[in-house]
Design a protein around this motif. Structure first.
Motif, PDB file in Angstrom:
ATOM      1  N   ASN A   1     -75.807  55.593 -68.010  1.00  0.00           N
ATOM      2  CA  ASN A   1     -76.863  54.595 -68.244  1.00  0.00           C
ATOM      3  C   ASN A   1     -77.950  54.586 -67.165  1.00  0.00           C
ATOM      4  N   PHE A   2     -77.579  55.028 -65.942  1.00  0.00           N
ATOM      5  CA  PHE A   2     -78.574  55.199 -64.875  1.00  0.00           C
ATOM      6  C   PHE A   2     -78.345  56.581 -64.263  1.00  0.00           C
TER       7      PHE A   2
ATOM      8  N   SER B   1     -80.048  43.790 -58.408  1.00  0.00           N
ATOM      9  CA  SER B   1     -79.756  45.150 -57.934  1.00  0.00           C
ATOM     10  C   SER B   1     -80.872  45.638 -57.023  1.00  0.00           C
TER      11      SER B   1
ATOM     12  N   TYR C   1     -86.103  53.399 -57.904  1.00  0.00           N
ATOM     13  CA  TYR C   1     -84.874  52.669 -57.532  1.00  0.00           C
ATOM     14  C   TYR C   1     -83.873  53.647 -56.893  1.00  0.00           C
TER      15      TYR C   1
ATOM     16  N   ARG D   1     -83.468  45.325 -70.748  1.00  0.00           N
ATOM     17  CA  ARG D   1     -83.619  46.522 -69.910  1.00  0.00           C
ATOM     18  C   ARG D   1     -82.623  47.567 -70.407  1.00  0.00           C
TER      19      ARG D   1
ATOM     20  N   CYS E   1     -74.452  47.326 -66.943  1.00  0.00           N
ATOM     21  CA  CYS E   1     -73.218  46.567 -66.668  1.00  0.00           C
ATOM     22  C   CYS E   1     -73.530  45.133 -66.283  1.00  0.00           C
ATOM     23  N   VAL E   2     -74.751  44.879 -65.817  1.00  0.00           N
ATOM     24  CA  VAL E   2     -75.068  43.541 -65.316  1.00  0.00           C
ATOM     25  C   VAL E   2     -75.939  42.736 -66.285  1.00  0.00           C
TER      26      VAL E   2
ATOM     27  N   MET F   1     -77.383  55.813 -60.095  1.00  0.00           N
ATOM     28  CA  MET F   1     -75.968  55.682 -59.765  1.00  0.00           C
ATOM     29  C   MET F   1     -75.493  56.842 -58.889  1.00  0.00           C
TER      30      MET F   1
HETATM   31  C1  SIN Z   1     -75.071  49.478 -63.963  1.00  0.00           C
HETATM   32  O1  SIN Z   1     -75.327  49.153 -65.100  1.00  0.00           O
HETATM   33  O2  SIN Z   1     -73.955  49.906 -63.654  1.00  0.00           O
HETATM   34  C2  SIN Z   1     -76.081  49.414 -62.856  1.00  0.00           C
HETATM   35  C3  SIN Z   1     -77.155  48.481 -63.094  1.00  0.00           C
HETATM   36  C4  SIN Z   1     -78.044  48.277 -61.894  1.00  0.00           C
HETATM   37  O3  SIN Z   1     -77.937  48.963 -60.879  1.00  0.00           O
HETATM   38  O4  SIN Z   1     -78.856  47.376 -61.973  1.00  0.00           O
END
Ligand code: SIN
Length: 493
Positions: free
Chosen positions: A164-165, A457, A118, A290, A296-297, A169
């Motif tokens: 978290n990523f 995403s 990703y 997940r 965040c989503v 990110m």
């Molecule tokens: C996030 O949790 O900020 C990103 C999640 C995503 O990219 O799917």
């Protein structure tokens, strides 16, 4: 020693396992303390990074400023080639990077591998899209004038990324910024900075010029303050909490630094009576669990039409009961640890509050180590029924593997419930009706909507929110626009 915030600082780390970061193509200055990075599943040290502050932040901006002119002057093709090389190098080293990621962040290895792919996709996408930055040629109102609209890089941009990523990110911010000719300073999260260090090392290896990418670690407050107090930093892109987002907005007022803010979410997921329940259940499970619910989503509030509630709950419960909790490096694990003690406490508080106010725990709800040798920072995937709007779990982001379900009777009620919180990142709905799908998509007050789908995403799409979930978009052509200035030039002819 702890600095009082739960961070472990050492003066004499294990030298063989220190990662220094990158400033101006050289290892970052490392005077003072080192931050210990621990495996959240075992508490073992995974490595150490410098705990820098304002001085390191300034040095990073010095390096990025020095590199800005030549990088801007490089052709889009040169920049695209380097981005593609970095993507290829990351994909080549997927296993090694994914292991670092799992060890410092906790997610299962298969998910960590997925995150590396990703992350690489943002590099590839931006490499292509960066070659398509165009201007415009306009007729002016005066016959002897013409207007050319140019889109130019901002200069030095800063990125502050979450734990978290730890890979995706970074590339979601840096790839578009670099592709259109900016240079970057980056601070990864204290909890999981080692993946960033590894990516920075790969960037050097594939030939990024010194100073184009600078990565420092340390005191988030001091570094953020230094960057927003430095007029050379033209933009800051941040992913994290709404609380910190507000602080950055205040501090950005000094130099009116441009901001992109990807902040907290509290995603609703609506299951209508005409939904394909198999699709809805599968998508709900994969989005909710997940990264152990630490995205965040991920859906935080599930609203199910009363007529399909029982069928939905039975199928979700059966799916949850197949999920395996454990150490991310063990085979067959679906759910790893929560990132730290504060995260565990938040989940505990939300579960206690829900129980106390009448929610029914259909399955899960157990906190603690799933086997000997692991930390207590685990939560079994949990299904809560009979949740009400006033419970904490229905109002605040839990950031854990807890699926909280409420019911509704009408479409209008479902939309009102979904829009009732001040967050607006992602929302999901499941319906077979085309007209309803369109009506609901329009009515949901969110930056992203997944209709019969929870995977929103991807590198091509615009990722971002409204209301307290922030400003700006990442990904796709919109992600590149965030790092460009529009300049209008009027010619007398
Ligand atoms: C996030 O949790 O900020 C990103 C999640 C995503 O990219 O799917």
């Amino acid at each position: 020693m702890s600095d009082g915030s739960g961070l472990l600082l050492d003066r004499s780390p294990d030298a063989a396992r220190v990662s220094l970061g990158l400033v101006g193509g050289a290892p970052a200055d490392a005077d003072g303390d080192y931050l210990r990075v621990s495996d959240p599943a075992t508490d073992e040290p995974v490595g150490w990074v410098p705990y820098g502050g304002a001085a390191q932040a300034r040095a990073a901006v010095d390096a990025a400023s020095a590199a800005a002119g030549p990088w801007r002057a490089a052709t889009p093709d040169v920049r695209a080639n380097l981005l593609r090389k970095l993507s290829a190098a990351m994909l080549d080293r997927t296993d090694a990077l994914a292991r670092v990621l799992t060890r410092e962040q906790g997610k299962p290895l298969a998910e960590a591998r997925g995150e590396i792919a990703y992350a690489a996709s943002f590099l590839d996408w931006s490499a292509e899209e960066g070659r398509r930055v165009t201007g415009e040629y306009l007729e002016a109102s005066g016959a002897n004038r013409r207007i050319v609209v140019m889109r130019q890089p901002l200069g030095v941009i800063a990125a502050i990324t979450p734990w978290n990523f730890p890979a995706a990110m970074i590339t979601r911010k840096l790839a578009p910024a670099l592709a259109v000719g900016n240079t970057a300073v980056l601070k990864p999260a204290e909890q999981a900075p080692l993946t960033a260090m590894a990516i920075a090392a790969l960037a050097t290896e594939v030939g990024f010029p010194p100073g184009v990418i600078n990565v420092i670690t340390g005191d988030a407050d001091a570094i953020g303050r230094a960057w927003l107090g430095d007029a050379r930093v033209r933009k800051l892109s941040f992913t994290g909490s709404t609380e910190v987002g507000r602080l950055l907005v205040e501090r950005a007022s000094t130099h009116l630094t441009r901001l992109s803010l990807e902040l907290g979410g509290h995603a609703p997921l609506l299951v209508f009576d005409d939904a394909d329940l198999d699709v809805a259940v599968r998508a709900t499970l994969s989005a909710k669990f997940r990264n152990a619910g630490q995205t965040c989503v991920c859906p935080n509030r599930v609203y199910v039409h009363a007529s399909v509630h029982d069928a939905f709950m039975d199928r979700v419960q059966a799916g949850i009961d197949r999920l395996v909790v454990g150490y991310g490096l063990d085979a067959g694990v679906h759910i790893g640890p929560l990132i730290d003690d504060a995260a565990l406490d938040k989940v505990r508080v939300h579960l206690d509050d829900a129980r106390e106010h009448g929610a029914i725990v259909r399955t899960g709800g157990r906190l603690g180590a799933p086997r000997a040798g692991l930390s207590p920072r685990f939560c079994t995937p949990t299904l809560l029924d009979a949740v009400t709007a006033s419970m904490q779990v229905a109002r605040e982001e839990t950031f854990g593997p807890v699926l909280a379900v409420q019911t509704f009777e009408t479409e209008a009620e479902a939309i009102a419930l979904a829009n009732s919180l001040p967050y607006g990142l992602a929302a999901y709905a499941f319906t077979r009706g085309l007209a309803r799908a369109l009506r609901v998509s329009e009515a949901l007050d969110f930056g992203m909507v997944g209709m019969n789908e929870t995977t929103v995403s991807t590198a091509q799409a615009a990722f971002g929110g409204t209301k307290l979930s922030g400003w700006g978009r990442e990904g796709g052509k919109w992600g590149l626009e965030e790092f460009l200035e529009v300049k209008s030039v009027t010619f007398g002819v």
